[in-house]
Write an enzyme that holds these catalytic residues in place. Sequence first.
Site, mmCIF file in Angstrom:
data_model
loop_
_atom_site.group_PDB
_atom_site.id
_atom_site.type_symbol
_atom_site.label_atom_id
_atom_site.label_comp_id
_atom_site.label_asym_id
_atom_site.label_seq_id
_atom_site.Cartn_x
_atom_site.Cartn_y
_atom_site.Cartn_z
ATOM 1 N N GLU A 182 0.779 -1.230 0.000
ATOM 2 C CA GLU A 182 0.000 0.000 0.000
ATOM 3 C C GLU A 182 0.812 1.282 0.000
ATOM 4 O OE1 GLU A 182 -0.734 -2.652 1.796
ATOM 5 O OE2 GLU A 182 -2.799 -3.190 1.308
ATOM 6 N N ASP A 225 -8.252 -0.378 7.720
ATOM 7 C CA ASP A 225 -7.308 -0.967 8.663
ATOM 8 C C ASP A 225 -5.888 -1.008 8.088
ATOM 9 O OD1 ASP A 225 -9.588 -2.645 10.483
ATOM 10 O OD2 ASP A 225 -10.054 -2.309 8.382
ATOM 11 N N HIS A 241 -10.003 -5.954 9.944
ATOM 12 C CA HIS A 241 -10.749 -5.607 8.737
ATOM 13 C C HIS A 241 -12.101 -4.969 9.065
ATOM 14 C CE1 HIS A 241 -7.900 -8.546 7.098
ATOM 15 N NE2 HIS A 241 -8.171 -8.088 5.897
#
Lengths: 342, 324, 399
Positions: free
Chosen positions: A70, A95, A139
């Site tokens: 990410e 998250d 999550h």
Amino acid sequence: MSKKSYRQAINEAMRQEMERDERVILMGEDVAGGTGAAGDQDAWGGPMGVTKGLRPQFGPDRVLDTHLAEISFVGAAAGAALTGLRPIVELMFVDFMGVCFDQILNQTAKFRYMFGGKAVTPLTIRTMYGAGFRAASQHSQCLYPVFTHIPGLKVVLPSNAYEAKGLLIQAIRDDDPVVFFEHKAMYDDEMEVPDEPYAIPFGEANVTREGDDVTIVAFGRMVNFANEAADNLARRGISCTVVDPRTTSPLDTETILETVAETGRLVVVDEAHPRCGMAGDIAGLVAEHAFDSLKAPIKLVTAPHAPVPFSPALEDIYIPGVDKIEAAVAAVLDHDRKVAAE
Amino acid sequence: MASGMQLSRDELGAAYRRMRTIREFEDAVHTEFAAGTIPGFVHLYAGEEASGVGVCMHLDERDAIASTHRGHGHCIAKGVEVGPMMHEIFGRKEGLCGGKGGSMHIADLSKGMLGANGIVGAGAPLVCGAALTAKLLKTGGVAICFYGDGASNQGAVLESYNLAKIWNLPVVFVAEDNGYAEATASAWSVGGTQKGRGEGFGLPSREVDGGDFFAVYEAAGEAIERARSGGGPSLLHVKLNRFYGHFEGDAGTYRLPEEVEAARNADPIELFRQRIVEASLIDASELDAADREIEAEIRACMVAAKAAPMPGEADLMTDIYVAY
Amino acid sequence: MTVESRRPTRIPNWWEPEDDGDKASSPEENHMAEIQPITMPKWGLAMEEGMLARWAVDIGTPIELGQEIMDIETSKIANVFESPVTGVLRRRVVADGDTVPVGALLGVVAAPEVSEEAVDDFVRTFLEGFVPEEAGAASGPSAETVEAGGRRIRRLKAGPDTGKPIVFIHGFGADLSTWMLNQAALAEDRPVHAIDLPGHGGSEKALDDGSPAGLATAVIDYMDAEGIESAHLVGHSLGAAIAATIALDAPSRVDGLTLVAPAGFGPEIAGDFIAGFIAESRARKLRPWLEMLVADPQMVTAEMVEDVLKFKRLDGALAALQAVAAANFDGDAQRHSLRDRLADIAAPVHVVWGAEDRILSVAHAEGLPANVTVTVIPGAGHIVHMEKAADVNALIAGA
């Protein structure tokens, strides 16, 4: 106008903006799904199918599957925004901010200020949040208070499909970085949504119920719970104003303070944890600026200061429910009776 | 080296002036910081000039660079004006960033300078984005990531090697290895080699002597040409020396005195000067004249910056959002 | 009916059957012997349920057709409900404050002589057989977009294909839903079209000319596209000015005109309303302006306000509103006057005005030429066709 789900409304907003402006691109993990594989090149359309169909329409240059890493692709989206594109980047679950937050917190949010007002960063970060999916602690979080804390970011919490389309179009057209929170439990919720593009301005709360007795301020999915509670309470002769701030940054403090001034009572409903959350923030706002109009102590309905549990038995009691909101409203009203009895 | 010598007389003069300007700028900041007139902290690029200038001589207004906390040299190499830079370092209202960024966040987007950066390794993802813009908008631009040996251990940088590779982005990663991540030796903190890391991600990678402008110029030229022509990202491991400490005020006791002396004796600007004078490309007197001119320019902008007004309270809440 | 007619709506000729619109006066036994349900009405397309806010009549009370018997609130509108039947109220099936689906049994009306058992039987049978319309299920006509004159026009068509058509034309900033209380009531024996003007509702937002003449072209284009040779035009406010313009410029297309609070009949308009309507993007700020439209501000619901905002947020809508406002109004002044040309209209012209209109003054209804019939309705504001729908529907039906 036709019935559209939250998912379809979000998809349509992206499609219409990508049609309108070729600088709008989409990137993220499996936003198409299948890149480099032999099969379908739009196999997933996002893990929840929200971006389905965009890859075939706009091609691999504008709908980019990323690697599962990410910080680099969120940062790349920021860099692209800083240099002339208008990227939508999907951070699959909020998250996962834990692995890319520097690019949001220290880079994207700060460019304009650090660079003396010369940077324009039209970045939209779409991300899933919220409990109710049996997805457990990593999550399911509602981390929007963390983003709301940071100057330079705008934070959006659409509470239904109509709101989602208009707020996402605004986010994409906005010249500032926007974090757009999609509640994963709402993707199938349907309602009438205009077919034409439209933008809902940020910082303008939506008053979804009008009443005289109690103001309920609720965020994201909780707006629907608050509406349901208000409707139930109306049958018992209790009338509530429900305020959906739509965006936590900017925050429409004016509407919150005005409606509290009218009702004199406040319940805040937030699916996030109680410490440093929106519920405490709104309570602080009202305590500072509307103390004299309060007829009763403020009640906060939030998730507990606990990670989101996995077991359905635990998760169901973790999430603030309609019954808890009704009980909070009743408790706030009960204060009058207690005071009168003394 | 040979290819560097293909530079025209004007280009060689420009390269010299840029390197000299960086040195003069950093030396002046060094002196003033010691005098206590500069707020915060600064990290100086003196000794590393051949790297920034050797790379940026290939760039034009289409191209973007991301820099580090040690960013003054990259700014000047990319053509940012020294006057507003100096104002910024002093936190003045007329600074490049209105006094809101300072030394560590100095940026000039109009020049394709995407910012110095207070976060080690943070420029690498941004450069991927700038390269993506260039690729999609077909500007022909490339994006350069300058970063240090310390940053080369950041996940963000390693991820960016991968992203640049899989998206075939016009990026050059320039690892400026001055031997120390803060006070810790890169010989100890970096596992494997920079070149090996680049090659592991499929990036054509080279080791370059950062004390030699012409070596940098030649290697960067090859990598940038590859990027421009759609050949994807490359990595340059540029080995160099910093003359000063990690930050101003760093006593630098982790380095032996003779090590610092050896570094200063291998001054890349002196080496460049020697070469071009010996090859009779530019007359020494001409370079001397340039030195005096640059010295006067830096002195003037230092005087101006020190006398310039600070931002006011009204500036505190501006430039946070385009609209809020 | 609280209608004060300055001129008789229509003077019946002695040979005509007495007021064929007044079915309530037909032989009593036909109606009074029956047991008749009062059900939750469907006001507008989106209505799925409504709240019976308050009964206005007690059990055992005789009620007349058209009598106000209860207040009903929907998410869109709060309004009085006028009895669709005549008889004695025998049962209140739904209590004050209850929300029920469209079509649900609210009360029962029957003649006094009908036995209690028969009434109970009727209620039981109704409740057993009642299936609420499924949420979102298509029922009746729905709005659709059609191509007319090269533009995308949204319209709602109701009623049979045969009969003299009616075309409804809304006013500034409105859309076809403004006729939610009128369209179905008039669509029993003829086609009734309601359209969104260009720049409005679901129609194309691009506008070439926002003046009455410019917008009249769009209406005529629609009539051409639909094969409507001529129609009775019902216009509200700016829509009324458009209807009158069509009657003047294309007289063969107009059988008759009902002009509700028409623009173009006087020099001034509430310019602050126009400016506020355009400027405000927040519901709480917009509401006071919308309340100017009605005599009773309680009629404006949160959803009515939100619906206006939903329109204004559409791409191009704000620009269209600004263009239409600029083409028609200049602050408190109207740019276009039809007053001097009204006498030239060949078709019958009926003007309806709310006595408490705060947008376009009812004074504009004074001193009109002899071919214009005027009805002023007390207790109503600018959207008299919503506020006093039954009265306005009767006037249109009788025209």
